[in-house]
Design a protein around this motif. Structure first.
Motif, PDB file in Angstrom:
ATOM      1  N   MET A  67      -3.047   4.617   0.712  1.00 13.21           N
ATOM      2  CA  MET A  67      -3.288   5.546   1.821  1.00 13.21           C
ATOM      3  C   MET A  67      -3.019   6.992   1.411  1.00 13.21           C
ATOM      4  SD  MET A  67      -4.300   6.340   4.799  1.00 13.21           S
ATOM      5  CE  MET A  67      -4.502   4.876   5.800  1.00 13.21           C
ATOM      6  N   VAL A  68      -1.945   7.241   0.671  1.00 10.45           N
ATOM      7  CA  VAL A  68      -1.624   8.630   0.309  1.00 10.45           C
ATOM      8  C   VAL A  68      -2.706   9.208  -0.609  1.00 10.45           C
ATOM      9  CG1 VAL A  68      -0.155   8.454  -1.769  1.00 10.45           C
ATOM     10  CG2 VAL A  68       0.360  10.158  -0.032  1.00 10.45           C
ATOM     11  N   SER A  87       3.601  11.042   8.055  1.00 17.15           N
ATOM     12  CA  SER A  87       2.147  11.039   8.236  1.00 17.15           C
ATOM     13  C   SER A  87       1.481   9.876   7.508  1.00 17.15           C
ATOM     14  CB  SER A  87       1.535  12.386   7.820  1.00 17.15           C
ATOM     15  OG  SER A  87       1.693  12.642   6.449  1.00 17.15           O
ATOM     16  N   VAL A  88       2.061   9.443   6.383  1.00 21.06           N
ATOM     17  CA  VAL A  88       1.522   8.279   5.668  1.00 21.06           C
ATOM     18  C   VAL A  88       1.695   7.032   6.534  1.00 21.06           C
ATOM     19  CG1 VAL A  88       1.754   6.787   3.639  1.00 21.06           C
ATOM     20  CG2 VAL A  88       1.902   9.271   3.375  1.00 21.06           C
ATOM     21  N   ALA A  89       2.888   6.846   7.100  1.00 19.08           N
ATOM     22  CA  ALA A  89       3.153   5.688   7.959  1.00 19.08           C
ATOM     23  C   ALA A  89       2.253   5.723   9.202  1.00 19.08           C
ATOM     24  CB  ALA A  89       4.619   5.651   8.364  1.00 19.08           C
ATOM     25  N   MET A 100       9.874   1.115   5.951  1.00 22.54           N
ATOM     26  CA  MET A 100       9.627   2.560   6.056  1.00 22.54           C
ATOM     27  C   MET A 100       9.939   3.300   4.761  1.00 22.54           C
ATOM     28  SD  MET A 100       8.097   3.628   8.685  1.00 22.54           S
ATOM     29  CE  MET A 100       8.415   5.376   8.636  1.00 22.54           C
ATOM     30  N   HIS A 101      10.916   2.821   4.004  1.00 24.77           N
ATOM     31  CA  HIS A 101      11.249   3.491   2.745  1.00 24.77           C
ATOM     32  C   HIS A 101      10.068   3.512   1.778  1.00 24.77           C
ATOM     33  CE1 HIS A 101      12.068  -0.758   1.930  1.00 24.77           C
ATOM     34  NE2 HIS A 101      11.772  -0.478   0.676  1.00 24.77           N
ATOM     35  N   CYS A 102       9.143   2.570   1.913  1.00 26.37           N
ATOM     36  CA  CYS A 102       7.968   2.523   1.037  1.00 26.37           C
ATOM     37  C   CYS A 102       7.069   3.737   1.250  1.00 26.37           C
ATOM     38  CB  CYS A 102       7.170   1.250   1.269  1.00 26.37           C
ATOM     39  SG  CYS A 102       8.090  -0.256   0.940  1.00 26.37           S
ATOM     40  N   LEU A 105       8.277   6.733  -0.593  1.00 29.25           N
ATOM     41  CA  LEU A 105       7.930   6.758  -2.009  1.00 29.25           C
ATOM     42  C   LEU A 105       6.530   7.319  -2.236  1.00 29.25           C
ATOM     43  CD1 LEU A 105       9.268   3.413  -3.522  1.00 29.25           C
ATOM     44  CD2 LEU A 105      10.215   5.696  -3.744  1.00 29.25           C
ATOM     45  N   ALA A 106       5.576   6.963  -1.390  1.00 33.59           N
ATOM     46  CA  ALA A 106       4.199   7.423  -1.583  1.00 33.59           C
ATOM     47  C   ALA A 106       4.114   8.941  -1.510  1.00 33.59           C
ATOM     48  CB  ALA A 106       3.277   6.772  -0.556  1.00 33.59           C
ATOM     49  N   ALA A 107       4.697   9.532  -0.480  1.00 27.50           N
ATOM     50  CA  ALA A 107       4.671  10.991  -0.341  1.00 27.50           C
ATOM     51  C   ALA A 107       5.465  11.649  -1.460  1.00 27.50           C
ATOM     52  CB  ALA A 107       5.210  11.397   1.027  1.00 27.50           C
ATOM     53  N   ASP A 108       6.568  11.041  -1.856  1.00 28.93           N
ATOM     54  CA  ASP A 108       7.384  11.594  -2.943  1.00 28.93           C
ATOM     55  C   ASP A 108       6.627  11.565  -4.276  1.00 28.93           C
ATOM     56  OD1 ASP A 108       9.409  11.978  -1.117  1.00 28.93           O
ATOM     57  OD2 ASP A 108      10.622  10.284  -1.793  1.00 28.93           O
ATOM     58  N   ALA A 109       5.892  10.491  -4.533  1.00 21.75           N
ATOM     59  CA  ALA A 109       5.120  10.396  -5.776  1.00 21.75           C
ATOM     60  C   ALA A 109       4.012  11.440  -5.805  1.00 21.75           C
ATOM     61  CB  ALA A 109       4.539   8.990  -5.937  1.00 21.75           C
TER      62      ALA A 109
END
Length: 123
Positions: A67-68, A87-89, A100-102, A105-109
């Motif tokens: 999604m990201v 916003s990803v969730a 939710m922690h997943c 990670l997407a936005a952080d990556a």
């Protein structure tokens, strides 16, 4: 437990792989769950022209990575930096609280890949 959108991105992930000679690359991990995400991107004229991910983790981690990349494709660097964990969730129509922690990670990556790109531009 998972929304249809999460299941779709898990079963049919978009933008899987790794860009060779990427303009930016970022990798993050969560030691508590073992998820690891790597995002690579190509940028032309300040716009993300291509973006790929490799994720080792649960279904939610794969779905948020997919999604990201969809959310960031075609955006300017500044617009992509506005993509948040929340916003990803929301784009996936929700994640179970335990997952939710997943999305974090997407936005952080994505941010790590953009920071790598920006650092290379200023080098």
């Amino acid at each position: 437990m998972y929304t249809e959108k999460v299941m779709d991105h898990f079963s049919n992930p978009r933008n899987v792989g790794e860009i060779e000679n990427a303009d930016g690359a970022g990798q993050v991990g969560n030691p508590s769950c073992g998820d690891i995400m790597k995002i690579t991107l190509k940028v032309e004229d300040n716009i993300i022209k291509d973006i790929k991910f490799k994720t080792f983790g649960c279904g939610a981690a794969v779905a948020t990575s997919s999604m990201v990349t969809e959310m960031a494709m075609g955006k300017t660097i500044e617009e992509a930096l506005q993509i948040t964990n929340k916003s990803v969730a929301e784009a996936l129509e929700g994640l179970p609280p335990a997952k939710m922690h997943c999305s974090n990670l997407a936005a952080d990556a994505l941010k790590a890949a953009i920071e790598d790109y920006l650092k290379k531009q200023n080098a």
